[in-house]
Design a protein around this motif. Sequence first.
Motif, PDB file in Angstrom:
ATOM      1  N   ASP A  40      -1.283  20.686  21.506  1.00 60.47           N
ATOM      2  CA  ASP A  40      -1.498  21.942  20.782  1.00 60.47           C
ATOM      3  C   ASP A  40      -2.101  23.010  21.675  1.00 60.47           C
ATOM      4  OD1 ASP A  40      -1.568  23.560  18.381  1.00 60.47           O
ATOM      5  OD2 ASP A  40      -3.723  23.197  18.317  1.00 60.47           O
ATOM      6  N   PHE A  48      -5.549  21.134  16.674  1.00 58.08           N
ATOM      7  CA  PHE A  48      -4.717  20.323  15.797  1.00 58.08           C
ATOM      8  C   PHE A  48      -5.169  18.871  15.770  1.00 58.08           C
ATOM      9  CE2 PHE A  48      -0.772  17.637  15.488  1.00 58.08           C
ATOM     10  CZ  PHE A  48      -0.593  17.792  14.122  1.00 58.08           C
ATOM     11  N   LEU A  52      -6.929  17.143  12.441  1.00 57.29           N
ATOM     12  CA  LEU A  52      -6.231  16.046  11.780  1.00 57.29           C
ATOM     13  C   LEU A  52      -7.077  14.777  11.794  1.00 57.29           C
ATOM     14  CD1 LEU A  52      -3.404  16.276  10.528  1.00 57.29           C
ATOM     15  CD2 LEU A  52      -2.509  15.048  12.521  1.00 57.29           C
ATOM     16  N   SER A  90      -3.704  23.020   9.283  1.00 57.45           N
ATOM     17  CA  SER A  90      -3.224  21.659   9.053  1.00 57.45           C
ATOM     18  C   SER A  90      -3.609  21.139   7.678  1.00 57.45           C
ATOM     19  CB  SER A  90      -3.761  20.709  10.131  1.00 57.45           C
ATOM     20  OG  SER A  90      -3.288  21.066  11.403  1.00 57.45           O
ATOM     21  N   TRP A  94      -0.704  19.595   5.371  1.00 56.55           N
ATOM     22  CA  TRP A  94      -0.662  18.149   5.167  1.00 56.55           C
ATOM     23  C   TRP A  94      -1.108  17.777   3.759  1.00 56.55           C
ATOM     24  CZ3 TRP A  94       0.575  14.141   8.839  1.00 56.55           C
ATOM     25  CH2 TRP A  94       1.046  14.645  10.058  1.00 56.55           C
ATOM     26  N   THR A 139       8.296  23.665  14.266  1.00 56.18           N
ATOM     27  CA  THR A 139       7.131  23.127  13.562  1.00 56.18           C
ATOM     28  C   THR A 139       7.381  21.645  13.314  1.00 56.18           C
ATOM     29  OG1 THR A 139       7.957  23.442  11.303  1.00 56.18           O
ATOM     30  CG2 THR A 139       6.887  25.344  12.375  1.00 56.18           C
ATOM     31  N   GLY A 209       2.995  19.357  16.189  1.00 58.29           N
ATOM     32  CA  GLY A 209       3.187  18.762  14.874  1.00 58.29           C
ATOM     33  C   GLY A 209       4.401  17.856  14.829  1.00 58.29           C
TER      34      GLY A 209
END
Length: 228
Positions: A40, A48, A52, A90, A94, A139, A209
Amino acid sequence: MSATSPTAGSESTANSDLEFVVRTIAQTAVDNEREFGELDAVVGDGDFGYSLARGFEIVLADWDTFDRSSPSAFLKKVALVISKRVGGTSGPLWGTAFLRAAGAVSDRAELDGTDAVAMLRAAAEGIKVRGRSDLGDKTLLDALIPMTDALEEAIRAVGTGGGAADPVGLARVAASAARTAADATTPMLARRGRPSYTGERSIGSPDAGAVAIAVIAERIADEWARRT
């Protein structure tokens, strides 16, 4: 409690595969925090992997508390944790993915391969809307959608042939498709998210991603093979 151990109620036991997949997603996100962050950082802000991992750490920490009365109820709880605890863009993406997946199986007590495809399709559609993105924007959708297409095709082929579905084989098909699609984002121009701000600098490196989707799919395939 492990991802495959029985929990209260026959519905929970029947859906241990779903728990296994979600737990594997969570552990993979935590284990690959540095790799995802470095990817990222090439054209993004580098958060990122960190974001996450922090969110999915909470999923693992709260694992025993999740509602397992149905697949949908379980996924909704996971979605809630992610939405609240994953930072940056994110979290909403998500979280929406898991919430839409829950909606796709809201009337199901037990799941099969077609339900897996339905959940992935719903997750992708949710991400499209929430992220105002689509296939070709560089993406995670550029790995998620081809992976889902390949899985659906493989399941259809099994049904046409009259044979029994092999979960490990299907997982490997999904993983292979995800990796190929993630690699194919390298020459693409980013059109959404922070990488899009860098213009042509986004060309030459894969989308973080999309790579995350591939790594997660590969881990699921590997762990499922060990599980059987």
